[in-house]
Design a protein around this motif. Structure first.
Motif, short mmCIF file in Angstrom:
data_model
loop_
_atom_site.label_atom_id
_atom_site.label_comp_id
_atom_site.label_asym_id
_atom_site.label_seq_id
_atom_site.Cartn_x
_atom_site.Cartn_y
_atom_site.Cartn_z
N UNK A 39 0.81 -1.02 0.52
CA UNK A 39 -0.44 0.03 0.34
C UNK A 39 0.69 1.10 -0.03
N UNK A 40 1.82 0.93 1.16
CA UNK A 40 2.91 2.22 1.17
C UNK A 40 4.00 2.82 -0.23
N UNK A 41 3.83 1.41 -1.13
CA UNK A 41 4.55 1.44 -2.34
C UNK A 41 3.89 2.24 -3.25
N UNK A 42 2.37 1.49 -3.46
CA UNK A 42 1.78 2.63 -4.36
C UNK A 42 1.68 3.75 -3.97
N UNK A 43 1.64 3.89 -3.50
CA UNK A 43 1.15 5.51 -2.65
C UNK A 43 2.32 5.85 -3.20
N UNK A 44 3.37 6.13 -2.37
CA UNK A 44 4.65 6.59 -2.80
C UNK A 44 4.61 6.46 -4.61
N UNK A 45 4.56 5.83 -5.34
CA UNK A 45 4.48 6.05 -6.37
C UNK A 45 5.77 5.07 -7.35
N UNK A 46 6.23 4.28 -5.97
CA UNK A 46 7.94 3.23 -6.43
C UNK A 46 8.28 2.62 -5.37
N UNK A 47 8.63 1.96 -5.26
CA UNK A 47 9.86 0.65 -4.70
C UNK A 47 10.53 1.46 -3.79
N UNK A 48 10.05 1.14 -2.35
CA UNK A 48 10.96 2.36 -1.07
C UNK A 48 11.70 1.11 -0.41
N UNK A 111 3.67 11.31 4.29
CA UNK A 111 3.27 12.72 2.45
C UNK A 111 2.93 11.66 1.87
N UNK A 112 3.90 10.22 1.26
CA UNK A 112 3.35 9.57 -0.24
C UNK A 112 1.06 9.49 0.24
N UNK A 113 0.79 9.25 1.49
CA UNK A 113 -0.72 8.63 2.04
C UNK A 113 -1.52 10.27 1.50
N UNK A 114 -1.06 10.99 1.91
CA UNK A 114 -1.53 12.25 1.49
C UNK A 114 -2.11 12.60 0.31
N UNK A 115 -1.12 12.02 -0.42
CA UNK A 115 -1.83 11.97 -2.02
C UNK A 115 -1.35 11.27 -2.75
N UNK A 116 -1.84 9.62 -2.79
CA UNK A 116 -1.42 8.66 -3.50
C UNK A 116 -1.23 8.68 -4.92
N UNK A 117 0.20 7.93 -5.09
CA UNK A 117 0.10 8.18 -7.00
C UNK A 117 -0.69 7.23 -7.35
#
Length: 222
Positions: A39-48, A111-117
């Protein structure tokens, strides 16, 4: 501990059992760590690649159901997919009216979750999820020998009651993806009763007024 609380809701959710590919498809009562990190990766739009990440979460649901689903089985030859496919019907169980709360002190995740990619999912592609609320950073009280562990997965080495299942913590960023950090966990559903533990956890109050004590996973992928 000072953390942000990220609340996510969905109408449906389905968390598959690893390596179970035929017959009725059940669902885990709590998402694995790999699902939450996905979920966090999806929100970030990248692999973390997380280093020294402390992450806690609670998952609750209102009810359970079972649906019929059409799948398409594609044949293969010499390890490669062909153009031959046939449809089939399977039974799939799902959870209804779901609530996921993620606890983190990482401002980047907030920040990622505030505006999911990308669109967030709690399971399969039709299990659409929504960010319901992100709280300001607040302090959670520490408690020893927690008794209100529910809606969570806990490493089996702590010997807590619950369904035992080997689950991956994460997946690699390659194809085909490989499991990272697979180990056995106790899956403790949101309807579990109180019981004694030797865990250190942190107290929180859920939107319905119930109290929960949250275990934090320490994650390091290098």
């Amino acid at each position: 501990m000072e953390v942000y609380k990220i609340d996510i809701t969905s109408w449906t959710a389905s968390f598959r059992y690893p390596n179970l590919i035929s017959g009725t498809q059940p669902t885990l009562e709590v998402p694995p760590l790999s699902t939450v990190l996905g979920l966090i990766n999806a929100a970030a739009g990248q692999y973390l690649c997380h280093t020294n990440l402390q992450l806690g979460y609670y998952f609750g649901y209102e009810g359970e159901g079972e649906d019929l689903e059409t799948i398409y089985q594609i044949s293969s030859k010499d390890g490669r997919a062909t153009n031959n496919a046939k449809s089939n019907i399977i039974h799939r169980k799902f959870l209804f009216n779901n609530f996921l709360r993620i606890y983190t002190s990482d401002e980047n995740i907030v920040q990622y979750m505030s505006a999911p990619y990308f669109q967030l999912l709690l399971g399969r592609m039709n299990d659409l999820a929504t960010i319901a609320n992100i709280s300001a950073k607040e302090s959670l009280d520490k408690t020893e020998n927690a008794t209100k562990i529910r809606g969570q997965i806990i490493p089996f080495r702590h010997h807590l009651p619950g369904q035992i299942q080997a689950l991956p913590k994460y997946f690699t960023n390659e194809f085909p993806r490989k499991n990272l950090g697979t180990e056995p966990y106790s899956i403790i559903g949101c309807r579990s009763k109180t019981f004694d533990t030797n865990l250190t956890a942190y107290k929180d109050k859920l939107p319905d007024g119930k109290e929960v004590e949250v275990y934090f996973h320490e994650l390091n992928f290098t």
